[in-house]
Design an enzyme around this catalytic site. Sequence first.
Site, mmCIF file in Angstrom:
data_model
loop_
_atom_site.group_PDB
_atom_site.id
_atom_site.type_symbol
_atom_site.label_atom_id
_atom_site.label_comp_id
_atom_site.label_asym_id
_atom_site.label_seq_id
_atom_site.Cartn_x
_atom_site.Cartn_y
_atom_site.Cartn_z
ATOM 1 N N GLY A 133 -9.273 -39.780 4.380
ATOM 2 C CA GLY A 133 -8.468 -38.570 4.410
ATOM 3 C C GLY A 133 -7.604 -38.414 3.181
ATOM 4 N N ILE B 279 -2.356 -37.908 11.624
ATOM 5 C CA ILE B 279 -2.445 -38.359 13.023
ATOM 6 C C ILE B 279 -1.461 -39.497 13.287
ATOM 7 C CG2 ILE B 279 -4.813 -37.541 13.223
ATOM 8 C CD1 ILE B 279 -5.759 -40.469 12.968
ATOM 9 N N THR C 24 -0.335 -41.296 10.521
ATOM 10 C CA THR C 24 -0.548 -42.233 9.418
ATOM 11 C C THR C 24 0.490 -42.102 8.317
ATOM 12 O OG1 THR C 24 -1.937 -40.597 8.331
ATOM 13 C CG2 THR C 24 -3.043 -42.168 9.765
ATOM 14 N N GLY D 225 -5.013 -41.108 17.161
ATOM 15 C CA GLY D 225 -6.393 -40.736 17.460
ATOM 16 C C GLY D 225 -7.317 -41.929 17.315
ATOM 17 N N PHE D 226 -7.180 -42.636 16.195
ATOM 18 C CA PHE D 226 -7.977 -43.842 15.913
ATOM 19 C C PHE D 226 -9.476 -43.560 15.925
ATOM 20 C CE2 PHE D 226 -4.038 -45.077 18.119
ATOM 21 C CZ PHE D 226 -3.403 -45.712 17.079
ATOM 22 N N GLU E 290 -8.379 -48.228 8.194
ATOM 23 C CA GLU E 290 -9.230 -49.021 9.078
ATOM 24 C C GLU E 290 -9.349 -50.489 8.709
ATOM 25 O OE1 GLU E 290 -12.555 -46.059 10.639
ATOM 26 O OE2 GLU E 290 -11.678 -45.462 8.748
ATOM 27 N N ARG F 111 -4.594 -48.492 -5.468
ATOM 28 C CA ARG F 111 -3.146 -48.288 -5.557
ATOM 29 C C ARG F 111 -2.601 -47.939 -4.179
ATOM 30 N NH1 ARG F 111 -2.034 -44.357 -9.938
ATOM 31 N NH2 ARG F 111 -2.171 -46.186 -11.267
HETATM 32 MO MO1 MOS Z 1 -11.715 -43.257 12.088
HETATM 33 S S1 MOS Z 1 -12.514 -44.435 13.582
HETATM 34 O O1 MOS Z 1 -13.039 -43.126 11.020
HETATM 35 O O2 MOS Z 1 -11.424 -41.739 12.782
#
Ligand code: MOS
Length: 692
Positions: free
Chosen positions: A500, A457, A459, A230-231, A658, A581
């Site tokens: 998240g 997504i 990750t 998704g990014f 990010e 961590r």
């Molecule tokens: Mo990310 S660009 O904060 O979904």
Amino acid sequence: MTTIETRHVGSALNRVDGLEKVTGRARYAYEHSLRDLAYAVPVQATIARGEVTLVDTTAKLPGVIAVIWHANAPRLAPSDDSELAVLQSPRVAYRGQYVAVVVAETLEEAKEAARVLRVEYAEEEHDVELRADHPRVYRPGSADDHPDEEHGDPDAALAAAPVVVDRTYSTPAEHNNPIEPHATVAEWNQDGLILYDSTQGATMLRKAVAALFGMPPAHVRVISPYVGGGFGSKGRPHPHVVLAALTAKQVGRPVKLAVTRREMFAVTGYRTPTIQRVRLGAERDGRLLAIVHDACEQSSSIAEYVEESAACSRMMYAAPNRRTTQRLVRLDVPTPSWMRAPGEAQGMYALESAMDELAVACGVDPIELRVRNEPETDPGTGLPFSSRNLVACLREGARRFGWAERDPRPGVRRSGSTLIGTGVAASTYPVFLAPSRASARAEPDGRFTVDIAAADIGTGAKTVLTQIAADALRVPCDRVTLRIGDSALPAATLAGGSMGTASWGTAVVRACEALAEELGRAGGVVPAAGLEASADTKEEVRGQAKLSRHAFGAQFAEVAVDADSGETRVRRLLGVFAAGRILNPKTARSQFTGGMIMGMSMALLEESLMDPRFGDYLNRDLAQYHIPVNADVRDIEAVWIEEDDPHLNPMGAKGIGEIGIVGTAAAVANAVYHATGTRIRDLPIRLDKLVR
Ligand code: MOS
């Protein structure tokens, strides 16, 4: 804040959903099949500004069930997000906006009917070009809530500074291209609406859609167990979801709607282009006297979307005088949206390029320059940092990269027709924590289930949450099942802002702790009906002490530039990060290197080109919109510095989704300068800009 005792957290657990994904058992949004399905294919505006005057619905084409446009579409409730007012008015705000949708029995019939559908417009002149001197440049936000900031007297300090760097950098529009394009399957039943959707946040999407259809959120269910990337582009709700729901309602049947990759270039958001002027005033030894960072970006005519590209210049370096400003131009373009590190990615490209120019101007090593400007406390807010290990990242990176041997002179390392250079830049990303809920359940057979409307997504979040839950429950990972990706589960924040895992993990820990207490009260014996406990972190998040919380990093790049063609290859990329961590070194490394590759791509490849005549982005697929392939990525490594920060969350983790992209483009651009002696201040660094 107490941190959990870790046994599984920190280990390289394989993805708990890896097998489902590689064997094809994982079903993504579009793969949900329902009985009596109809297919929806949207029709996009072919003008950039004006009105739809007619959609010809008279043609009788095979299989067509309905043609819906603003004249016959169901009315929606007003929304804060005007991008979501789909088919509610004849206005066309940008080329590619949805103006109609065709519903048919098969996908092929819907596509054909959409292709031949006659739409008439009253076209108006459009304005699609971002310029810093555009007559409609303005300061967004209300008077007391605007993103400008000033300390001291930056103008006087710049005028008096012995060394001044005054440069303007620009970055292009960029479009997110996750491997899975956006898709929605919508079905109405007696309880309300069910959406199978590819989203970064089921809870948030449910709320937005429910409001549009005038229903309580409980009447909408968003199911999204697997998301193919998704990014950020699947973070904010986009028009296709509304279109699918509206269409299914109108025809009284479940509807499938796939956003094609071509459509994604208009309707699922993009990174705003930026024009950024950075002024640095310094002593001859490089110590900063003033930082002024002025950013100008675009938004659409229908929404004020702001990305704070200049915000990084508030907290990165010590300087007694400082100003950051944020300006916007509203154009006849789609509304920009989130793309990995929105704001920071562009802002740190500009600031870290300017810092490299200052290093050259002062004759100071770029690492030493940054060390000399390291602040004691957050220069913008005055707050202490919860932890700040930028210098440690720079030093460790220098050691690993072999920086000590670097000859600072540009354009002098040549092997045949190839010029070689190295560059460095700093990274940063804020640490956020958002309220979430979770529940945990113990079964008599010794198994545990933990529920939270989180989103993985790609990750590895589901895997890491399993590790967190196992540690909080003090049981092995294979006794814990995580259920995520469903708005019927306890409400949670979205997979965005690199928050998240920290936010969900906090709720998971609290729910598991509450369950452990229940278990204790039950004498350690789970009754036949099971035991359950839940948690809500709203109070805990609100009660966090005021501190400046950020992750930091240092990026190093080595490039080879062909002196004849200008072709640039990134030979080596090294990222060193300090992000609290690290909860799972395997998934974390992928997060970091994925971000770095995207940053390299920002430096050299990605660019959406606006055609001012048609008022639209020209590139529409991966043949024209370039992203890196394996052959572009040679020697890449991400490592991290152990950081023990007790002021974050029970896991002691900072977000890592990010920061990997932040600073990478500057490191590559700085390396290109070091290789060639040519400073490109307009991304991407294309061949034609290097060889003139
Ligand atoms: Mo990310 S660009 O904060 O979904």
